[in-house]
Enzyme design. Structure first.
Site, mmCIF file in Angstrom:
data_model
loop_
_atom_site.group_PDB
_atom_site.id
_atom_site.type_symbol
_atom_site.label_atom_id
_atom_site.label_comp_id
_atom_site.label_asym_id
_atom_site.label_seq_id
_atom_site.Cartn_x
_atom_site.Cartn_y
_atom_site.Cartn_z
ATOM 1 N N CYS A 37 -7.033 -13.507 -1.467
ATOM 2 C CA CYS A 37 -5.653 -13.110 -1.226
ATOM 3 C C CYS A 37 -5.687 -11.980 -0.211
ATOM 4 O O CYS A 37 -6.622 -11.862 0.570
ATOM 5 C CB CYS A 37 -4.958 -12.709 -2.528
ATOM 6 N N HIS A 59 3.070 -5.847 -1.594
ATOM 7 C CA HIS A 59 2.533 -7.026 -2.288
ATOM 8 C C HIS A 59 3.579 -7.465 -3.303
ATOM 9 O O HIS A 59 3.800 -6.807 -4.314
ATOM 10 C CB HIS A 59 1.214 -6.667 -2.978
#
Length: 642
Positions: free
Chosen positions: A26, A556
């Protein structure tokens, strides 16, 4: 390659190449699927230069790298090419770690399969409801060509549901989605359907093929694609590379299709009918007590995503019975949530909480309850109790009077009401209205502790959200001078959560950087600084902006949302774009994301080692509000203050 030696060291430290099942990354970490997490050496990993930390999540072994994770990933793949997959960067690779519990894998598989396709099902379902409503009021001629064509538009997704489910399941399992689509297509192939519908005995290689109708079904194709994922992996290992392109798909179809037609299809139909029958028996015979209990528990079930496990059986009920009795309970829960936060609006004195509760009342009535549940009900606790109370009473009415839903509208709010149109529509309306009223009354009576969201702002100015608005009209065009500070604005509306309370050690231990978190109440993500977009992850769940003075801010959105592979996220910028405070970066479908993942979003300064970071940690916040004060270390050591 820059990280050649580090990549080799990481491979060795996680137990060697033979211990690695899968790998993707990620925005900050490598996500390993290991055969045995116990073989990984955490001390050895943290001693490797680019590694910031390690998080053993059971189903994933996460190695935190930070901004350089794409480079480290590429170096590892260069050493172990089999770990490179088409979807590795967007989270489609599956993990098969031995420590992942069976029920966790099952829930993850079901939610990961149905979450991406629900928009198609919901859109078509709502259209079916509108057509039914139009027909009931005599607004249209059901024999007209226009009506028939629109009916075909609404029915197509359900008729070909095996194909759609096959593609989604294949992406979740890492199988070839187009081979999986071929399996789904086989189940609804007209010639085969006609053959099985003749009433005569049908056999394949001497094995009887049970006559069944697979349109609208999901369980048979789920079993078939699950088998396909294993068959493909096995064939890939034994067939030479130059033959894989054609022979792996061919043998996969030849092996899986007969098994699916003779065994898995009939088994899936039998199992699905049995489970659906058991659920329907409880819904038909449980009456008021069952409705009360299920209604009370439904807010908790929906917050955990467990309701996705019922989607196959809801679809089966709609296909075989023409209605479903569980769906009306989801409407009850939606309106109960709206009532609870409306009660907060009635009791609140704090203007920000009052505004937040009113806006989330509206979004809940529109069928989007996540902002209300996560932004108000859960942190304030008492509104959650009120939600459960209203849903319990509404659920008792719903099951007590046998309320039915006739289509899966995909929206339990006002826009989805056409899905309830039918013989029990009046009682459906009574149930949801009473659920709203009961929740609102209980919420008003219980009251709220406003200090949970806003009470500490004046008492702890050093750590509370900075009260003033960031000045977007005065961009910083040069590095901060000694003694100067920069303000990072909030990129989201919501409620602040301390980084210490984020249930992800990568962030809570500040391995990526210092900052804060926001429980969002809207999906608009805006720029927190004047600067340039430095990173936009392919799955669009994370974006980094570098300010004109060099402060690097990572946003995020949600936790582990890389696994959504971009579903629910829309980017409005690209890497290299100049942005100012308040410019739209991302548009997030909080309802879709929140259905399967925690939407708690993190805002951190990734180069915080250069600065003194003073984040806000409590209270409500709106996009554009000053959120974090960042002061260069040089200034901090001289005792400079803002």
């Amino acid at each position: 390659m820059k990280y050649d030696k580090d990549a080799a060291a990481i491979i060795a430290a996680v137990g060697g190449e033979s211990n690695i099942d899968s790998l993707y990354h990620c925005v900050t970490r490598l996500r390993f699927g290991l055969k045995d997490n116990a073989l990984a050496d955490q001390s050895a990993l943290t001693a490797i230069t680019p590694v910031m930390g390690v998080n053993d999540a059971g189903s994933q072994y996460q190695v935190i790298i930070g901004n350089d994770v794409p480079d480290v990933y590429r170096a590892i793949v260069a050493d172990v090419p089999r770990l490179s997959t088409e979807d590795a960067i967007d989270g489609a690779a599956t993990t098969t770690g031995a420590k992942q519990k069976l029920h966790t894998r099952f829930l993850d598989f079901i939610s990961g399969t149905f979450a991406p396709i629900l928009p198609a099902i919901a859109g078509a379902g709502l259209l079916k409801g509108i057509l039914a409503l139009s027909n009931s009021f005599g607004w249209v001629d059901p024999s007209s060509q226009t009506f028939l064509i629109f009916s075909a538009i609404a029915d197509a997704v359900f008729f070909f549901l095996p194909i759609i489910v096959a593609v989604s399941a294949a992406r979740k399992l890492g199988a070839n989605p187009y081979v999986a689509a071929s399996l789904g297509g086989l189940l609804v192939y007209p010639a085969l359907t006609a053959l099985l519908g003749t009433g005569e005995a049908v056999s394949l290689l001497g094995i009887p093929v049970t006559a069944a109708t697979y349109s609208y079904s999901v369980i048979p194709v789920l079993l078939g694609v699950y088998l396909l994922s294993w068959v493909e992996r096995g064939l890939t290992r034994i067939i030479p590379s130059f033959l894989k392109l054609t022979f792996v798909p061919m043998f996969s179809l030849v092996i899986v299709a007969p098994v699916m037609l003779t065994l898995l299809g009939p088994l899936g139909t039998f199992v699905g009918s049995g489970i659906a029958g058991g659920i329907n028996w409880a819904l038909d015979n449980g009456g008021v007590p069952a409705g009360f209990v299920i209604g009370a528990l439904l807010p908790l079930i929906i917050m955990t995503g467990m309701h996705y496990t019922l989607v196959p059986f809801i679809l089966q009920n709609l296909a075989t019975l023409g209605y479903d009795k569980f769906l009306p309970l989801t409407y009850v829960q939606t309106f109960a949530t709206a009532g609870a936060v409306f009660g907060v609006f009635l009791r609140a004195k704090n203007k920000q909480i009052k505004a937040l509760s009113l806006s989330t009342t509206f979004t809940s009535l529109m069928g989007v309850t996540e902002p209300a549940l996560y932004g108000l009900a859960l942190p304030l606790r008492r509104p959650l109790i009120a939600t459960m109370a209203g849903a319990a009473v509404g659920g008792a009415i719903s099951l007590g009077f046998g309320v039915k839903a006739y289509v899966l509208a995909g929206n339990g709010g006002l826009p989805g009401l056409p899905g309830l149109v039918g013989e029990t529509f009046v009682w459906a309306i009574v149930g949801i209205v009473i659920a709203f009223i009961v929740s609102a009354v209980v919420s008003t009576i219980l009251g709220i502790d406003e200090s949970i969201l806003a009470g500490t702002a004046e008492k702890t100015p050093a750590t509370a959200p900075i009260a003033k608005k960031a000045d977007a009209s005065a961009p910083v065009v040069a590095p901060l001078a000694a003694g100067a500070s920069e303000i990072v604005s909030a990129p989201l509306n919501g409620t602040l959560v301390s980084l210490d309370d984020v249930p992800d050690t990568t962030f809570s231990k500040r391995l990526v950087g210092d900052g804060t978190a926001i429980r969002p109440t809207s999906g608009w993500v805006t720029s927190p600084v004047n600067g340039v977009v430095a990173t936009l992850f392919p799955t669009k769940h994370a974006v980094a902006v570098r300010s004109d003075s060099g402060v690097e801010v990572l946003i995020h959105v949600g936790l582990d949302t890389v696994n959504l592979k971009g579903a629910g996220f829309t980017a409005h910028v690209a890497v290299g774009d100049k942005v100012a405070v308040g410019d739209l970066l991302l548009d997030v479908d909080l309802a879709a994301v929140g259905a399967t993942h925690d939407t708690l979003s993190v805002v951190v300064i990734t180069n915080s080692a250069k600065y003194t970071v003073e984040p806000g940690t409590t209270g409500p916040v709106r996009a554009g509000d000053a959120l974090i004060r960042v002061t260069p270390v040089v200034a901090a050591t001289r005792g400079a203050h803002v």
